[in-house]
Design an enzyme around this catalytic site. Structure first.
Site, PDB file in Angstrom:
ATOM      1  N   ALA A   1       1.313  -1.344   0.020  1.00 30.41           N
ATOM      2  CA  ALA A   1       0.192   0.006  -0.189  1.00 30.41           C
ATOM      3  C   ALA A   1       0.658   1.268  -0.196  1.00 30.41           C
ATOM      4  CB  ALA A   1      -1.212   0.079   1.665  1.00 30.41           C
TER       5      ALA A   1
ATOM      6  N   ASN B   1       2.469  -4.875   7.497  1.00 29.69           N
ATOM      7  CA  ASN B   1       3.487  -5.411   6.455  1.00 29.69           C
ATOM      8  C   ASN B   1       3.828  -3.633   5.544  1.00 29.69           C
ATOM      9  OD1 ASN B   1       2.887  -7.907   6.042  1.00 29.69           O
ATOM     10  ND2 ASN B   1       1.158  -7.807   5.467  1.00 29.69           N
TER      11      ASN B   1
ATOM     12  N   HIS C   1      -0.998   6.540   5.556  1.00 26.92           N
ATOM     13  CA  HIS C   1       0.929   6.662   5.859  1.00 26.92           C
ATOM     14  C   HIS C   1       1.761   7.491   5.666  1.00 26.92           C
ATOM     15  CE1 HIS C   1      -0.107   1.599   6.703  1.00 26.92           C
ATOM     16  NE2 HIS C   1      -1.274   1.866   5.809  1.00 26.92           N
TER      17      HIS C   1
END
Length: 259
Positions: A111, A180, A210
């Protein structure tokens, strides 16, 4: 035609399976699905059957599946595409996967991105600090081991709650379903023990955010990503499944490379 075998048909795997079956990746086809719970027309009952029908196996079933099957896939001569990269915070597993002889090992970027500029900066000179702050819907970060006050704030509070602030290796152990991207950043830059991680639960958040920051002699970097959450699992960004598909496209028919 690249034959794709899939371990896991959950929030990520089910999307990969559907898109492959609809021809989303030119030159690749879904040929086997290995999942102990979910049914599928291409379901196989054991790993050997999966391997016999695959040129590349996508692991999309969590850390336990990578521990159980990862090394065996490579040693069989079949390529392995890892989605549960957080499991590589276990130094022993990482070493065994890297040292296994046979098929190639691929790591799905998932991602987030921007690793090209960060790796270039590392060639210029050391990165002194690398950090990632991940903000998710509050309920997605609640864990049974948390203090009752923290669980209550995540469930009923109105303000963001920082539930973790520490090294990436510890974050991967505590939040295996959510870390992850942290693991990918660690492997691409300064390692699990030097990347600092903040995990924030926000009751107002509807997407997964993020923010990666890094600094070194080459410069200062800030990379921001805001992804829609998977409708089937709010701990996972919906785009992750499409990152898998993009990786399969690169493996099967390498495009013009952006170097």
């Amino acid at each position: 035609m690249l034959r794709v075998g899939l371990i896991g048909c959950g929030a990520i795997g089910s999307v990969v399976a559907r898109e492959l079956s609809q021809g989303a990746v030119k030159g690749a086809e879904l040929t086997a699905v290995f999942d102990l719970v979910v049914d599928h027309p291409l379901k196989v009952e054991d790993r050997d059957s999966l391997l016999s029908r695959s040129d590349v196996v996508v692991e999309a079933a969590g850390h336990g599946a990578l521990y159980e099957h990862g090394v065996a896939v490579r040693e069989s001569g079949i390529n392995l595409l890892v989605v549960s990269i957080g499991a590589l915070a276990d130094e022993d597993l990482e070493a065994r996967l890297r040292q296994a002889e046979g098929g190639r090992l691929f790591l799905c970027t998932g991602a987030i991105g921007g690793f090209d500029i960060l790796r270039a900066a590392m060639l210029f000179g050391p990165l002194e600090e690398v950090a990632i702050a991940s903000t998710k819907p509050a309920a997605a970060l609640s864990r049974p081991w948390m203090e009752q006050a923290v669980q209550g704030a995540l469930a009923e509070g109105t303000e963001p709650v920082t539930v973790f602030d520490g090294p990436a290796r510890q974050a991967c152990a505590l939040f295996p379903e959510s870390a992850n991207v942290t693991a990918t950043l660690s492997l691409a830059t300064v390692g699990f023990d030097r990347v600092r991680v903040q995990m924030v639960g926000d009751p107002e958040a509807t997407r997964v955010r993020h923010v990666v920051t890094a600094s070194g002699v080459a410069g200062n970097y800030e990379l921001s990503f805001e992804n829609a959450a998977s409708p089937d699992n709010p701990r996972t960004s919906a785009v992750t499944a499409y990152s898998v598909l993009r990786a399969l496209g690169d493996i099967g028919q390498p495009p013009v490379s952006f170097l």
